[in-house]
Design a protein around this motif. Structure first.
Motif, PDB file in Angstrom:
ATOM      1  N   MET A   1       0.838  -1.168   0.000  1.00 49.27           N
ATOM      2  CA  MET A   1       0.000   0.000   0.000  1.00 49.27           C
ATOM      3  C   MET A   1       0.885   1.234   0.000  1.00 49.27           C
ATOM      4  N   LYS A   2       1.166   1.673  -1.195  1.00 46.53           N
ATOM      5  CA  LYS A   2       2.102   2.774  -1.368  1.00 46.53           C
ATOM      6  C   LYS A   2       1.702   4.022  -0.598  1.00 46.53           C
ATOM      7  N   PHE A   3       0.400   4.252  -0.466  1.00 46.27           N
ATOM      8  CA  PHE A   3      -0.031   5.472   0.209  1.00 46.27           C
ATOM      9  C   PHE A   3       0.410   5.498   1.671  1.00 46.27           C
ATOM     10  N   LEU A   4       0.544   4.331   2.307  1.00 42.10           N
ATOM     11  CA  LEU A   4       1.002   4.293   3.697  1.00 42.10           C
ATOM     12  C   LEU A   4       2.433   4.797   3.816  1.00 42.10           C
ATOM     13  N   LYS A   5       3.275   4.317   2.922  1.00 42.73           N
ATOM     14  CA  LYS A   5       4.668   4.751   2.954  1.00 42.73           C
ATOM     15  C   LYS A   5       4.770   6.250   2.697  1.00 42.73           C
ATOM     16  N   THR A   6       3.996   6.730   1.733  1.00 41.24           N
ATOM     17  CA  THR A   6       4.001   8.158   1.417  1.00 41.24           C
ATOM     18  C   THR A   6       3.590   8.982   2.629  1.00 41.24           C
ATOM     19  N   LEU A   7       2.486   8.603   3.268  1.00 34.73           N
ATOM     20  CA  LEU A   7       2.028   9.328   4.455  1.00 34.73           C
ATOM     21  C   LEU A   7       3.043   9.259   5.586  1.00 34.73           C
ATOM     22  N   ARG A   8       3.610   8.079   5.771  1.00 39.48           N
ATOM     23  CA  ARG A   8       4.594   7.903   6.845  1.00 39.48           C
ATOM     24  C   ARG A   8       5.797   8.801   6.631  1.00 39.48           C
ATOM     25  N   LEU A   9       6.300   8.848   5.404  1.00 41.30           N
ATOM     26  CA  LEU A   9       7.468   9.673   5.108  1.00 41.30           C
ATOM     27  C   LEU A   9       7.145  11.160   5.225  1.00 41.30           C
ATOM     28  N   LEU A  10       5.938  11.546   4.827  1.00 40.40           N
ATOM     29  CA  LEU A  10       5.539  12.951   4.961  1.00 40.40           C
ATOM     30  C   LEU A  10       5.505  13.382   6.422  1.00 40.40           C
ATOM     31  N   GLY A  35       1.774  -4.513   1.380  1.00 43.81           N
ATOM     32  CA  GLY A  35       0.626  -5.199   0.809  1.00 43.81           C
ATOM     33  C   GLY A  35       0.618  -6.699   1.009  1.00 43.81           C
ATOM     34  N   GLU A  36       1.587  -7.223   1.757  1.00 42.00           N
ATOM     35  CA  GLU A  36       1.635  -8.662   2.011  1.00 42.00           C
ATOM     36  C   GLU A  36       0.538  -9.117   2.961  1.00 42.00           C
ATOM     37  N   ARG A  37       0.115  -8.228   3.854  1.00 37.87           N
ATOM     38  CA  ARG A  37      -0.933  -8.546   4.838  1.00 37.87           C
ATOM     39  C   ARG A  37      -1.928  -7.397   4.881  1.00 37.87           C
ATOM     40  N   ARG A  38      -3.150  -7.728   5.229  1.00 40.27           N
ATOM     41  CA  ARG A  38      -4.157  -6.704   5.494  1.00 40.27           C
ATOM     42  C   ARG A  38      -4.447  -6.725   6.985  1.00 40.27           C
ATOM     43  N   PRO A  39      -4.557  -5.556   7.584  1.00 42.48           N
ATOM     44  CA  PRO A  39      -4.789  -5.500   9.027  1.00 42.48           C
ATOM     45  C   PRO A  39      -6.243  -5.780   9.384  1.00 42.48           C
ATOM     46  N   SER A  40      -6.457  -6.091  10.634  1.00 42.35           N
ATOM     47  CA  SER A  40      -7.823  -6.183  11.150  1.00 42.35           C
ATOM     48  C   SER A  40      -8.391  -4.766  11.185  1.00 42.35           C
ATOM     49  N   PRO A  41      -9.710  -4.624  11.253  1.00 44.27           N
ATOM     50  CA  PRO A  41     -10.285  -3.279  11.367  1.00 44.27           C
ATOM     51  C   PRO A  41      -9.731  -2.502  12.563  1.00 44.27           C
ATOM     52  N   TRP A  57     -10.030   5.132   7.430  1.00 46.72           N
ATOM     53  CA  TRP A  57      -9.279   3.945   7.851  1.00 46.72           C
ATOM     54  C   TRP A  57      -9.618   2.717   7.031  1.00 46.72           C
ATOM     55  N   TYR A  58     -10.833   2.643   6.529  1.00 41.28           N
ATOM     56  CA  TYR A  58     -11.281   1.476   5.762  1.00 41.28           C
ATOM     57  C   TYR A  58     -10.457   1.245   4.505  1.00 41.28           C
ATOM     58  N   LYS A  59      -9.720   2.253   4.045  1.00 42.56           N
ATOM     59  CA  LYS A  59      -8.857   2.083   2.869  1.00 42.56           C
ATOM     60  C   LYS A  59      -7.810   0.981   3.095  1.00 42.56           C
ATOM     61  N   LEU A  60      -7.465   0.764   4.349  1.00 40.24           N
ATOM     62  CA  LEU A  60      -6.481  -0.274   4.665  1.00 40.24           C
ATOM     63  C   LEU A  60      -7.036  -1.681   4.468  1.00 40.24           C
ATOM     64  N   LEU A  61      -8.341  -1.812   4.348  1.00 40.49           N
ATOM     65  CA  LEU A  61      -8.960  -3.121   4.209  1.00 40.49           C
ATOM     66  C   LEU A  61      -9.283  -3.453   2.749  1.00 40.49           C
ATOM     67  N   GLU A  62      -9.121  -2.479   1.863  1.00 37.63           N
ATOM     68  CA  GLU A  62      -9.424  -2.711   0.465  1.00 37.63           C
ATOM     69  C   GLU A  62      -8.345  -3.534  -0.203  1.00 37.63           C
ATOM     70  N   LYS A  63      -8.761  -4.460  -1.036  1.00 38.07           N
ATOM     71  CA  LYS A  63      -7.815  -5.346  -1.718  1.00 38.07           C
ATOM     72  C   LYS A  63      -6.876  -4.603  -2.654  1.00 38.07           C
ATOM     73  N   SER A  64      -7.392  -3.639  -3.355  1.00 35.08           N
ATOM     74  CA  SER A  64      -6.582  -2.971  -4.380  1.00 35.08           C
ATOM     75  C   SER A  64      -6.018  -1.633  -3.931  1.00 35.08           C
ATOM     76  N   ALA A  65      -5.920  -1.405  -2.644  1.00 30.68           N
ATOM     77  CA  ALA A  65      -5.369  -0.132  -2.164  1.00 30.68           C
ATOM     78  C   ALA A  65      -3.920   0.009  -2.602  1.00 30.68           C
TER      79      ALA A  65
END
Length: 66
Positions: A1-10, A35-41, A57-65
């Motif tokens: 989930m590239k957006f996580l890394k982007t947000l984290r670095l920002l 993207g190897e694992r999806r978190p619990s809600p 937060w639900y974006k983390l549960l989407e398959k194609s995020a």
């Protein structure tokens, strides 16, 4: 989930920082970020709060995020 890394670095945080704040291991967070694992809600909500997108937060549960 590239957006996580982007947000984290920002926010100038390391994976360990996000993991600690979310109450998970850095290894697990890394797998979520790559993207190897999806978190619990529950974990998704914690990560979203740490990175500042708690209303979407639900974006983390989407398959194609990216």
């Amino acid at each position: 989930m590239k957006f996580l890394k982007t947000l984290r670095l920002l926010k100038d945080k390391k994976q360990q920082d996000v993991a600690n704040a979310a109450g998970i291991t850095a290894a697990y967070y890394s797998m979520i970020e790559t993207g190897e694992r999806r978190p619990s809600p529950e974990v998704a909500k914690k990560i979203a709060t740490v990175l500042g997108f708690e209303n979407e937060w639900y974006k983390l549960l989407e398959k194609s995020a990216t």
